[in-house]
Write a protein that holds these residues in place. Structure first.
Motif, mmCIF file in Angstrom:
data_model
loop_
_atom_site.group_PDB
_atom_site.id
_atom_site.type_symbol
_atom_site.label_atom_id
_atom_site.label_comp_id
_atom_site.label_asym_id
_atom_site.label_seq_id
_atom_site.Cartn_x
_atom_site.Cartn_y
_atom_site.Cartn_z
ATOM 1 N N THR A 1 0.848 -1.204 0.000
ATOM 2 C CA THR A 1 0.000 0.000 0.000
ATOM 3 C C THR A 1 0.879 1.248 0.000
ATOM 4 O O THR A 1 2.025 1.222 0.450
ATOM 5 N N ILE A 2 0.294 2.320 -0.512
ATOM 6 C CA ILE A 2 1.014 3.608 -0.600
ATOM 7 C C ILE A 2 0.204 4.659 0.163
ATOM 8 O O ILE A 2 -1.020 4.722 0.018
ATOM 9 N N ILE A 3 0.901 5.485 0.928
ATOM 10 C CA ILE A 3 0.233 6.597 1.622
ATOM 11 C C ILE A 3 0.405 7.869 0.791
ATOM 12 O O ILE A 3 1.528 8.235 0.435
ATOM 13 N N LEU A 4 -0.722 8.523 0.486
ATOM 14 C CA LEU A 4 -0.672 9.831 -0.172
ATOM 15 C C LEU A 4 -0.967 10.858 0.916
ATOM 16 O O LEU A 4 -2.026 10.817 1.541
ATOM 17 N N THR A 5 -0.042 11.774 1.147
ATOM 18 C CA THR A 5 -0.263 12.714 2.242
ATOM 19 C C THR A 5 -0.089 14.164 1.801
ATOM 20 O O THR A 5 0.478 14.453 0.746
ATOM 21 N N ALA A 6 -0.594 15.051 2.643
ATOM 22 C CA ALA A 6 -0.433 16.500 2.470
ATOM 23 C C ALA A 6 -0.835 17.109 3.803
ATOM 24 O O ALA A 6 -1.669 16.560 4.503
ATOM 25 N N GLY A 7 -0.244 18.260 4.133
ATOM 26 C CA GLY A 7 -0.571 18.891 5.408
ATOM 27 C C GLY A 7 0.355 18.405 6.509
ATOM 28 O O GLY A 7 1.210 17.534 6.296
ATOM 29 N N CYS A 8 0.161 18.955 7.713
ATOM 30 C CA CYS A 8 1.106 18.617 8.785
ATOM 31 C C CYS A 8 0.817 17.250 9.390
ATOM 32 O O CYS A 8 1.595 16.767 10.217
ATOM 33 N N ALA A 9 -0.269 16.595 8.968
ATOM 34 C CA ALA A 9 -0.545 15.224 9.419
ATOM 35 C C ALA A 9 0.629 14.296 9.120
ATOM 36 O O ALA A 9 0.856 13.315 9.827
ATOM 37 N N LYS A 10 1.391 14.617 8.077
ATOM 38 C CA LYS A 10 2.472 13.732 7.609
ATOM 39 C C LYS A 10 3.526 13.448 8.664
ATOM 40 O O LYS A 10 4.190 12.430 8.640
ATOM 41 N N TYR A 11 3.698 14.406 9.598
ATOM 42 C CA TYR A 11 4.777 14.229 10.579
ATOM 43 C C TYR A 11 4.552 13.030 11.494
ATOM 44 O O TYR A 11 5.443 12.638 12.224
ATOM 45 N N ARG A 12 3.358 12.478 11.454
ATOM 46 C CA ARG A 12 3.109 11.273 12.259
ATOM 47 C C ARG A 12 3.753 10.036 11.633
ATOM 48 O O ARG A 12 3.822 8.989 12.263
ATOM 49 N N TYR A 13 4.168 10.125 10.358
ATOM 50 C CA TYR A 13 4.754 8.914 9.730
ATOM 51 C C TYR A 13 5.805 9.208 8.676
ATOM 52 O O TYR A 13 6.304 8.297 8.049
ATOM 53 N N ASN A 14 6.180 10.490 8.478
ATOM 54 C CA ASN A 14 7.105 10.740 7.355
ATOM 55 C C ASN A 14 8.568 10.446 7.685
ATOM 56 O O ASN A 14 9.424 10.568 6.828
ATOM 57 N N LYS A 15 8.825 10.053 8.926
ATOM 58 C CA LYS A 15 10.204 9.680 9.245
ATOM 59 C C LYS A 15 10.324 8.188 9.549
ATOM 60 O O LYS A 15 11.356 7.723 10.013
ATOM 61 N N LEU A 16 9.259 7.446 9.287
ATOM 62 C CA LEU A 16 9.316 5.986 9.461
ATOM 63 C C LEU A 16 10.000 5.398 8.232
ATOM 64 O O LEU A 16 9.908 5.951 7.140
ATOM 65 N N GLU A 17 10.660 4.267 8.418
ATOM 66 C CA GLU A 17 11.290 3.604 7.266
ATOM 67 C C GLU A 17 10.254 2.666 6.648
ATOM 68 O O GLU A 17 10.198 1.494 7.006
ATOM 69 N N LEU A 18 9.429 3.183 5.762
ATOM 70 C CA LEU A 18 8.367 2.330 5.204
ATOM 71 C C LEU A 18 8.730 1.732 3.846
ATOM 72 O O LEU A 18 7.948 0.984 3.256
ATOM 73 N N GLY A 19 9.923 2.085 3.347
ATOM 74 C CA GLY A 19 10.406 1.463 2.116
ATOM 75 C C GLY A 19 9.716 1.975 0.860
ATOM 76 O O GLY A 19 9.090 3.041 0.864
ATOM 77 N N ASP A 20 9.839 1.208 -0.223
ATOM 78 C CA ASP A 20 9.239 1.622 -1.488
ATOM 79 C C ASP A 20 8.670 0.422 -2.215
ATOM 80 O O ASP A 20 8.884 -0.716 -1.815
ATOM 81 N N ILE A 21 7.898 0.705 -3.256
ATOM 82 C CA ILE A 21 7.356 -0.374 -4.101
ATOM 83 C C ILE A 21 7.916 -0.143 -5.496
ATOM 84 O O ILE A 21 7.518 0.809 -6.175
ATOM 85 N N GLY A 22 8.856 -0.943 -5.883
ATOM 86 C CA GLY A 22 9.490 -0.786 -7.202
ATOM 87 C C GLY A 22 10.018 0.617 -7.434
ATOM 88 O O GLY A 22 9.891 1.171 -8.531
ATOM 89 N N GLY A 23 10.589 1.212 -6.394
ATOM 90 C CA GLY A 23 11.158 2.552 -6.540
ATOM 91 C C GLY A 23 10.193 3.674 -6.196
ATOM 92 O O GLY A 23 10.592 4.841 -6.102
ATOM 93 N N ILE A 24 8.908 3.346 -5.995
ATOM 94 C CA ILE A 24 7.944 4.391 -5.599
ATOM 95 C C ILE A 24 7.880 4.396 -4.061
ATOM 96 O O ILE A 24 7.495 3.383 -3.462
ATOM 97 N N PRO A 25 8.284 5.515 -3.416
ATOM 98 C CA PRO A 25 8.266 5.531 -1.949
ATOM 99 C C PRO A 25 6.861 5.244 -1.421
ATOM 100 O O PRO A 25 5.867 5.604 -2.054
ATOM 101 N N ARG A 26 6.771 4.609 -0.262
ATOM 102 C CA ARG A 26 5.443 4.266 0.279
ATOM 103 C C ARG A 26 4.745 5.454 0.931
ATOM 104 O O ARG A 26 3.548 5.366 1.221
#
Ligand code: FS2
Ligand code: SF4
Length: 541
Positions: free
Chosen positions: A416-441
């Motif tokens: 699955t991929i997370i699409l984010t915008a706004g300051c909500a992102k800080y809850r998970y933008n520093k987690l190491e969630l990896g990528d899917i075929g080069g597309i960050p999660r």
């Protein structure tokens, strides 16, 4: 005082003694009166059928006034009083020019002192509407319009306007005074607010990208250098531009905080060697992060947390609609130019920031960048490598219950991929969630207003996959809200036909049970449950 416009409202019913945000009774009442004065202007415009195109100064002051009343934007009673006086002066001149002969109180009331303002405010606030459903719908519309006004103000600062947005703001605000409107009328107006929310966000997107280029994939440094520095927070990119221009070659570095992080994604700002990185996290973390930053801080908009020490307060500057008592507000001249030299001079005398983390975060996935990657994304969906997208846009906040969003991001399946915008992102933008075929999660489109990009992406995918309905896409919406800009984002999504949005960490306290029921039944809106249950629900939906 009574205020229930944000997610942190006391007991999820209303702040009555002091705001959880730190707003005191005096500020709350003056804000109520400012909103009422805007309703008065709106009444005159609507009743006299005045063309908003002729109201240049008034249009702008109405935007600023509404922006001032957004959560955490302005805590300065003197500044709000000054704005009330200005707006009432404009209102009275407008009444004269248009030969308004009505007697709606908001259009004709007078006040001549702080005391009389506070006394008047007591009878015109939220609770002045007795029927709780009508009150709920009126406030839903007003909060959406506040968010719309904020976005429209940023576009205005870049020189982009759409008169139809001003006309709608007058229509919507005037409607909240109209006792002949039924709940059904107000529900229809709520959706119309969403329609203008889309217009406002599109206008701001066009303003930002035409002036600063399209956001592109960018790795943003989260460490520090040894130079003195300024921290800039908020959403206004014209302030960002002016600060970078004025600090260029001075030896003073510039870092972003909170919602200003996405400034790094714009090509126009990459040429500044002193634009170093992002310091810290979302708005509510400023309490500790401003201490260790050491340099001056410029707030271009909300979210301000009242500083805990005089030392930090002494380093805070505001501009635009933002304000805090005792902290200088840097004005714009008639051409929008601001003089930030006092901030730069202060920075030179202060120590460089303490390093609180190192490394980088990646973002810049607004619509243009995603569409450039469209083939890759579509292939990954077709091959099953990407099962689902999760739109997790919106706001962050202090409540412990928001740990849900970090856990949710961590536990999402790896396809699955997370699409984010706004300051909500800080809850998970520093987690190491990896990528899917080069597309960050985690794909960060930008500020909360860039939720517009997420809608554009969804509409594009709908077209590519040849679907009739945006709800047939493998996209789930689990949105976090805090203040009124999230309200306009939500209304915009509803207007675009998006169903089954989950909204948390709590449903708005300003929704009466009946209004909440309409939103649940018509749009499938729901609150959040446990991480496990919600993931299971979304993956099987
Ligand atoms: Fe976050 Fe605060 Fe973006 Fe909101 S920094 S909650 O203002 O508008 O989002
Ligand atoms: Fe309370 Fe939020 Fe209003 Fe502040 S803005 S007074 S926290 S409801």
């Amino acid at each position: 005082m009574f205020c229930y416009q944000c997610q942190e409202t006391a007991k999820n019913t209303g702040c009555t003694i002091k705001g959880v945000c730190g707003k005191n009774e005096e500020v709350a009442k003056l804000q109520d009166l400012l909103v009422y004065a805007v309703k008065g202007i709106s009444e005159i415009v609507v009743k006299t059928k005045t063309d908003a195109a002729e109201l240049h100064t008034i249009n702008h002051e109405v935007l600023t006034s509404l922006f001032i009343t957004i959560t955490n934007a302005n805590f300065d009673a003197d500044a709000i009083e000054t704005q009330i006086v200005k707006v009432l002066g404009l209102r009275d001149q407008l009444a004269k020019d248009t030969e308004y002969n009505g007697n709606q109180d908001a259009a004709v009331f007078t006040v001549d002192s702080r005391e009389s303002m506070l006394s008047k405010a007591s009878s015109v606030g939220v609770l002045a509407t007795e029927n709780e459903d009508i009150r709920s719908l009126r406030e839903l519309i007003i909060y959406g319009i506040k968010g719309l006004a904020a976005y429209t103000e940023h576009a205005y600062n870049i020189g982009k306007e759409d008169v139809s947005i001003y006309s709608f703001i007058y229509e919507g605000m005037a409607a909240t005074l109209d006792n002949s409107l039924t709940a059904d009328d107000l529900v229809a107006l709520t959706l119309k607010t969403g329609e203008y929310g889309v217009k406002g966000m599109a206008l701001l997107d066009e303003a930002n990208t035409s002036r600063y280029g399209n956001p592109e994939i960018t790795s943003v440094n989260i460490g520090v250098r040894k130079n003195p520095a300024i921290l800039i927070s908020g959403h206004d990119l014209t302030d960002m531009e002016q600060l970078l221009e004025q600090t260029k070659g001075t030896g003073v570095d510039v870092y972003t905080h909170g919602e200003m992080l996405p400034a790094h994604y714009y090509p126009a700002f990459k040429k500044y060697d002193n634009f170093v990185g992002n310091y810290g996290n979302s708005w509510w973390m400023q309490v500790g992060e401003f201490e260790s930053f050491h340099g001056p801080i410029l707030f271009t908009t909300n979210c301000i947390v009242p500083p805990k020490t005089p030392e930090v307060a002494g380093r805070i500057f505001t501009t635009g609609a933002a304000g805090f008592p005792g902290c200088p507000n840097i004005p714009a001249d008639e051409n929008g130019k601001k003089d930030f030299s006092a901030i730069i001079e202060m920075a030179k005398k202060l120590p460089s920031p303490d390093e609180i983390e190192t490394g980088s975060i990646v973002g810049g996935f607004a619509h243009n960048q995603i569409l450039a990657l469209a083939d890759k994304v579509v292939d990954a969906v077709k091959s099953g490598a990407i099962k689902k997208f999760f739109v997790m846009a919106g706001c962050d906040g202090r409540m412990k219950s928001r740990e849900y969003y970090t856990e949710f991001a961590k536990q999402l399946p790896s396809d699955t991929i997370i699409l984010t915008a706004g300051c909500a992102k800080y809850r998970y933008n520093k987690l190491e969630l990896g990528d899917i075929g080069g597309i960050p999660r985690v794909l960060d489109a930008g500020q909360c207003n860039d939720s517009y990009s997420l809608a554009v992406i969804a509409l594009k995918l709908k077209e590519v996959f040849g679907l009739d309905d945006v709800n047939e896409l493998p996209i789930a919406y689990n949105i976090a809200w805090y203040e009124q800009k999230a309200v306009i984002v939500l209304l915009a999504l509803l207007y675009l036909g998006v169903k089954n949005i989950h909204l948390g960490p709590t449903l708005p306290g300003f929704l009466s049970p009946n209004v909440a029921k309409v939103l649940v039944e018509t749009f499938g809106i729901a609150g959040i449950g446990t991480v496990e249950d919600d993931i299971e629900f979304f993956m099987n939906a």
